[in-house]
Write a protein that holds these residues in place. Structure first.
Motif, PDB file in Angstrom:
ATOM      1  N   PHE A 158       6.682 -79.533 -98.295  1.00 56.51           N
ATOM      2  CA  PHE A 158       5.324 -79.007 -98.398  1.00 56.51           C
ATOM      3  C   PHE A 158       5.214 -77.702 -97.620  1.00 56.51           C
ATOM      4  N   THR A 159       4.154 -76.959 -97.910  1.00 58.78           N
ATOM      5  CA  THR A 159       3.864 -75.714 -97.204  1.00 58.78           C
ATOM      6  C   THR A 159       2.577 -75.889 -96.399  1.00 58.78           C
ATOM      7  N   PHE A 160       2.462 -75.110 -95.348  1.00 60.22           N
ATOM      8  CA  PHE A 160       1.402 -75.349 -94.362  1.00 60.22           C
ATOM      9  C   PHE A 160       0.787 -74.032 -93.916  1.00 60.22           C
ATOM     10  N   LEU A 161      -0.532 -74.034 -93.715  1.00 53.83           N
ATOM     11  CA  LEU A 161      -1.239 -72.868 -93.188  1.00 53.83           C
ATOM     12  C   LEU A 161      -2.081 -73.313 -92.003  1.00 53.83           C
ATOM     13  N   GLU A 162      -1.980 -72.571 -90.918  1.00 54.04           N
ATOM     14  CA  GLU A 162      -2.791 -72.862 -89.734  1.00 54.04           C
ATOM     15  C   GLU A 162      -3.594 -71.637 -89.353  1.00 54.04           C
ATOM     16  N   ILE A 163      -4.869 -71.853 -89.046  1.00 53.05           N
ATOM     17  CA  ILE A 163      -5.728 -70.779 -88.552  1.00 53.05           C
ATOM     18  C   ILE A 163      -6.015 -71.061 -87.080  1.00 53.05           C
ATOM     19  N   GLY A 164      -5.572 -70.168 -86.214  1.00 54.97           N
ATOM     20  CA  GLY A 164      -5.757 -70.339 -84.775  1.00 54.97           C
ATOM     21  C   GLY A 164      -4.579 -71.033 -84.134  1.00 54.97           C
ATOM     22  N   SER A 165      -3.493 -70.306 -83.937  1.00 59.95           N
ATOM     23  CA  SER A 165      -2.254 -70.930 -83.446  1.00 59.95           C
ATOM     24  C   SER A 165      -2.071 -70.828 -81.939  1.00 59.95           C
ATOM     25  N   TYR A 166      -2.629 -69.785 -81.320  1.00 62.94           N
ATOM     26  CA  TYR A 166      -2.509 -69.552 -79.882  1.00 62.94           C
ATOM     27  C   TYR A 166      -1.036 -69.598 -79.458  1.00 62.94           C
ATOM     28  N   LYS A 167      -0.614 -70.578 -78.643  1.00 56.39           N
ATOM     29  CA  LYS A 167       0.776 -70.653 -78.188  1.00 56.39           C
ATOM     30  C   LYS A 167       1.688 -71.369 -79.186  1.00 56.39           C
ATOM     31  N   GLY A 168       1.103 -71.985 -80.203  1.00 57.69           N
ATOM     32  CA  GLY A 168       1.915 -72.720 -81.177  1.00 57.69           C
ATOM     33  C   GLY A 168       2.027 -74.201 -80.888  1.00 57.69           C
ATOM     34  N   GLY A 169       1.178 -74.730 -80.000  1.00 58.13           N
ATOM     35  CA  GLY A 169       1.281 -76.133 -79.612  1.00 58.13           C
ATOM     36  C   GLY A 169       1.182 -77.113 -80.761  1.00 58.13           C
ATOM     37  N   SER A 170       0.268 -76.871 -81.691  1.00 61.73           N
ATOM     38  CA  SER A 170       0.089 -77.791 -82.817  1.00 61.73           C
ATOM     39  C   SER A 170       1.109 -77.572 -83.923  1.00 61.73           C
ATOM     40  N   LEU A 171       1.954 -76.546 -83.791  1.00 59.61           N
ATOM     41  CA  LEU A 171       2.978 -76.267 -84.801  1.00 59.61           C
ATOM     42  C   LEU A 171       4.332 -76.882 -84.465  1.00 59.61           C
ATOM     43  N   GLN A 172       4.450 -77.527 -83.316  1.00 62.14           N
ATOM     44  CA  GLN A 172       5.767 -77.952 -82.840  1.00 62.14           C
ATOM     45  C   GLN A 172       6.493 -78.890 -83.795  1.00 62.14           C
ATOM     46  N   SER A 173       5.785 -79.866 -84.350  1.00 61.95           N
ATOM     47  CA  SER A 173       6.464 -80.792 -85.268  1.00 61.95           C
ATOM     48  C   SER A 173       6.786 -80.116 -86.591  1.00 61.95           C
ATOM     49  N   TYR A 174       5.939 -79.172 -87.000  1.00 59.94           N
ATOM     50  CA  TYR A 174       6.140 -78.521 -88.298  1.00 59.94           C
ATOM     51  C   TYR A 174       7.347 -77.580 -88.303  1.00 59.94           C
ATOM     52  N   VAL A 175       7.564 -76.865 -87.189  1.00 60.43           N
ATOM     53  CA  VAL A 175       8.722 -75.958 -87.155  1.00 60.43           C
ATOM     54  C   VAL A 175      10.029 -76.743 -87.093  1.00 60.43           C
ATOM     55  N   ALA A 176       9.955 -77.996 -86.607  1.00 64.94           N
ATOM     56  CA  ALA A 176      11.166 -78.821 -86.506  1.00 64.94           C
ATOM     57  C   ALA A 176      11.373 -79.698 -87.736  1.00 64.94           C
TER      58      ALA A 176
END
Length: 254
Positions: A46-64
């Motif tokens: 799947f593909t994902f879009l996030e608005i408001g990433s700041y340090k990337g804390g909520s992206l950690q599982s997605y990048v892995a």
């Protein structure tokens, strides 16, 4: 050793140990439940879009997670970010490169799939996106007007069978209410629900994230999110009681 997919499915919070995240432990469980559901709904990719990433804390599982093939990170990183609670903040000291450097430290991360966009949705068009996201996560400016703008942008960017989630629903609840009223007025079918602590989800079309595990079991505990929002906003009830206590003082009756 568990695979990254197993860690996500089991809501393993150690996946958030690399980058500080502005979220509660229950929020992080909700993030992982959504990550798992996204992958299952789209058959593993799947593909994902996030608005408001700041340090990337909520992206950690997605990048892995190799199941997440591409990520759009929209964050204009302004000097001052307004907030519905009247107290805004300066997030500009964390740059996009800072975020990417932090994400690169996440075990198993593939930072190359992250496409950062340093613009707000007020100046973006659907054509500006490099691909159509399957799912959107909105955690940008915490005002009702900005949240509505971001949500409308995502509605145009996503396909008919998709979903979006919002963080801090207990802050931008008036915007969420207005959005749901717009959807109802437009006759668009949707299913909305909250997850602990403050994650609000809207599914569209045939999307059924909440039917998969661990989402289904985690959604059964949504009372935690309901009570969390009430307790977090109890300061307003306390303030109102104090106002009336002072207003009824004899000195104000003169």
């Amino acid at each position: 050793m568990s695979t990254i997919q197993e860690q996500i499915d089991q809501q393993d919070l150690t996946l958030f140990k690399t980058i500080e995240s502005q979220s509660s432990e229950d929020d992080r469980r909700s993030f992982l439940a959504l990550n798992s559901a996204f992958r299952q709904w789209k058959g593993g990719r799947f593909t994902f879009l996030e608005i408001g990433s700041y340090k990337g804390g909520s992206l950690q599982s997605y990048v892995a997670d190799p199941g997440c093939t591409k990520i759009i990170s929209i964050d204009p990183r302004p000097k001052f970010v307004p907030d519905a609670r009247e107290k805004g903040g300066d997030y500009s000291h964390v740059t996009t490169q800072n975020m990417l450097d932090l994400l690169a430290k996440v075990p198993g991360a593939d930072v190359k799939k992250v496409i950062p966009i340093e613009k707000g949705t007020e100046s973006l068009k659907q054509a500006d996106l490099p691909f159509q996201p399957d799912f959107c996560f909105i955690d940008g400016e915490h005002t009702d007007a900005a949240m509505l703008r971001d949500a409308r942008f995502c509605l145009n960017a996503m396909g008919p069978d998709s979903a979006m989630a919002f963080h801090d629903g207990d802050i931008i609840y008036l915007g969420l209410n207005a959005l749901l009223q717009e959807l109802e007025a437009a006759g668009r079918a949707f299913r909305a629900y909250n997850l602990p602590s403050s994650v609000f989800v809207i599914e569209f079309g045939k999307c059924r994230l909440s039917q998969s595990e661990p989402m289904r079991s985690w959604r059964d505990q949504n009372y935690k999110g309901y009570l969390y929002a009430l307790v977090r906003n109890d300061v307003f009830r306390t303030t109102a009681r104090e106002y009336w206590r002072i207003a009824e003082h004899p000195a104000f009756k003169l």
